[in-house]
Design a protein around this motif. Structure first.
Motif, PDB file in Angstrom:
ATOM      1  N   GLY A   1       0.838  -1.195   0.000  1.00  0.00           N
ATOM      2  CA  GLY A   1       0.000   0.000   0.000  1.00  0.00           C
ATOM      3  C   GLY A   1       0.868   1.239   0.000  1.00  0.00           C
ATOM      4  N   PRO A   2       0.222   2.390  -0.144  1.00  0.00           N
ATOM      5  CA  PRO A   2       0.956   3.647  -0.249  1.00  0.00           C
ATOM      6  C   PRO A   2       1.477   4.126   1.101  1.00  0.00           C
ATOM      7  CG  PRO A   2      -1.368   4.093  -0.174  1.00  0.00           C
ATOM      8  CD  PRO A   2      -1.228   2.591  -0.220  1.00  0.00           C
ATOM      9  N   PRO A   3       2.301   5.166   1.085  1.00  0.00           N
ATOM     10  CA  PRO A   3       2.720   5.775   2.343  1.00  0.00           C
ATOM     11  C   PRO A   3       1.491   6.205   3.141  1.00  0.00           C
ATOM     12  CG  PRO A   3       3.987   6.683   0.510  1.00  0.00           C
ATOM     13  CD  PRO A   3       2.893   5.837  -0.083  1.00  0.00           C
ATOM     14  N   GLY A   4       1.504   5.893   4.426  1.00  0.00           N
ATOM     15  CA  GLY A   4       0.395   6.277   5.300  1.00  0.00           C
ATOM     16  C   GLY A   4      -0.709   5.260   5.390  1.00  0.00           C
ATOM     17  N   ALA A   5      -0.561   4.111   4.711  1.00  0.00           N
ATOM     18  CA  ALA A   5      -1.603   3.081   4.758  1.00  0.00           C
ATOM     19  C   ALA A   5      -1.617   2.339   6.082  1.00  0.00           C
ATOM     20  CB  ALA A   5      -1.424   2.092   3.603  1.00  0.00           C
ATOM     21  N   GLY A   6      -0.497   2.357   6.795  1.00  0.00           N
ATOM     22  CA  GLY A   6      -0.427   1.664   8.076  1.00  0.00           C
ATOM     23  C   GLY A   6       0.250   0.310   8.004  1.00  0.00           C
ATOM     24  N   LYS A   7       1.039   0.084   6.958  1.00  0.00           N
ATOM     25  CA  LYS A   7       1.685  -1.215   6.786  1.00  0.00           C
ATOM     26  C   LYS A   7       2.534  -1.605   7.993  1.00  0.00           C
ATOM     27  CE  LYS A   7       3.632   0.105   2.970  1.00  0.00           C
ATOM     28  NZ  LYS A   7       3.113   1.457   2.737  1.00  0.00           N
TER      29      LYS A   7
END
Length: 178
Positions: free
Chosen positions: A10-16
């Protein structure tokens, strides 16, 4: 070697990172983040790699980090936001239990802030984030076995949704009352 039990994209800020660590804890397994692997290998933070050696060099390090992590790590694995841009990486994770953590711009901005050291978001972060998502969303969905939206959910709720989507042990029972 056993493949990862879950791979988060997922993108930056998705919470991975947050969700990955929480999932690993719940599953009693290890957590690994390829961005952390890259920083350890390079001996410096990712923004410095971009600045000193450029994005192509960073992407080479990223490909190697993903390849090693998929081969060596049986736990929960989080990939950097741009890892899916590489066709070889996509091929490597296709068929694995990959979950795309989908996040809206407002939530991503709130989570990473606009002044966070994210090289690809340095200039006009909102516009750049939208552009990144336009390019990456089809690739995230291509490799994902499941898409889990993070909007309006706590990290625990997102972790529950990931576990349920992958059919992992300890996942909450589906709500059939609706």
């Amino acid at each position: 070697m056993t493949p990862p039990v879950a791979v988060l994209v997922g993108p930056p800020g998705a919470g991975k990172s947050t969700i990955g660590a929480l999932l690993a804890e719940r599953l009693g397994t290890g957590y690994r983040d390829t961005d952390a692997d890259i920083e350890r290998t390079a001996g410096k933070p990712i923004p410095e790699i971009f600045l000193d050696e450029g994005e192509p060099h960073f992407r080479e390090l990223e490909r190697a980090a993903v390849r090693a992590a998929v081969a060596e790590h049986p736990g929960v694995l989080a990939l950097g936001g741009g890892a899916v841009m590489d066709a070889g990486t996509r091929a490597l994770i296709t068929g694995l239990p990959v979950v795309f953590l989908d996040v809206e711009l407002a939530d991503a901005v709130h989570r990473v802030g606009l002044d966070a050291p994210r090289p690809l978001l340095a200039v006009n972060p909102r516009k750049r984030w939208r552009e990144l998502m336009e390019a990456r969303r089809p690739l995230y969905t291509e490799v994902a076995r499941a898409v889990v939206g993070t909007g309006g959910r706590t990290p625990a709720q997102v972790a529950d949704a990931v576990m349920e989507a992958l059919g992992l042990p300890g996942a909450p029972a589906p709500d059939i009352t609706q």
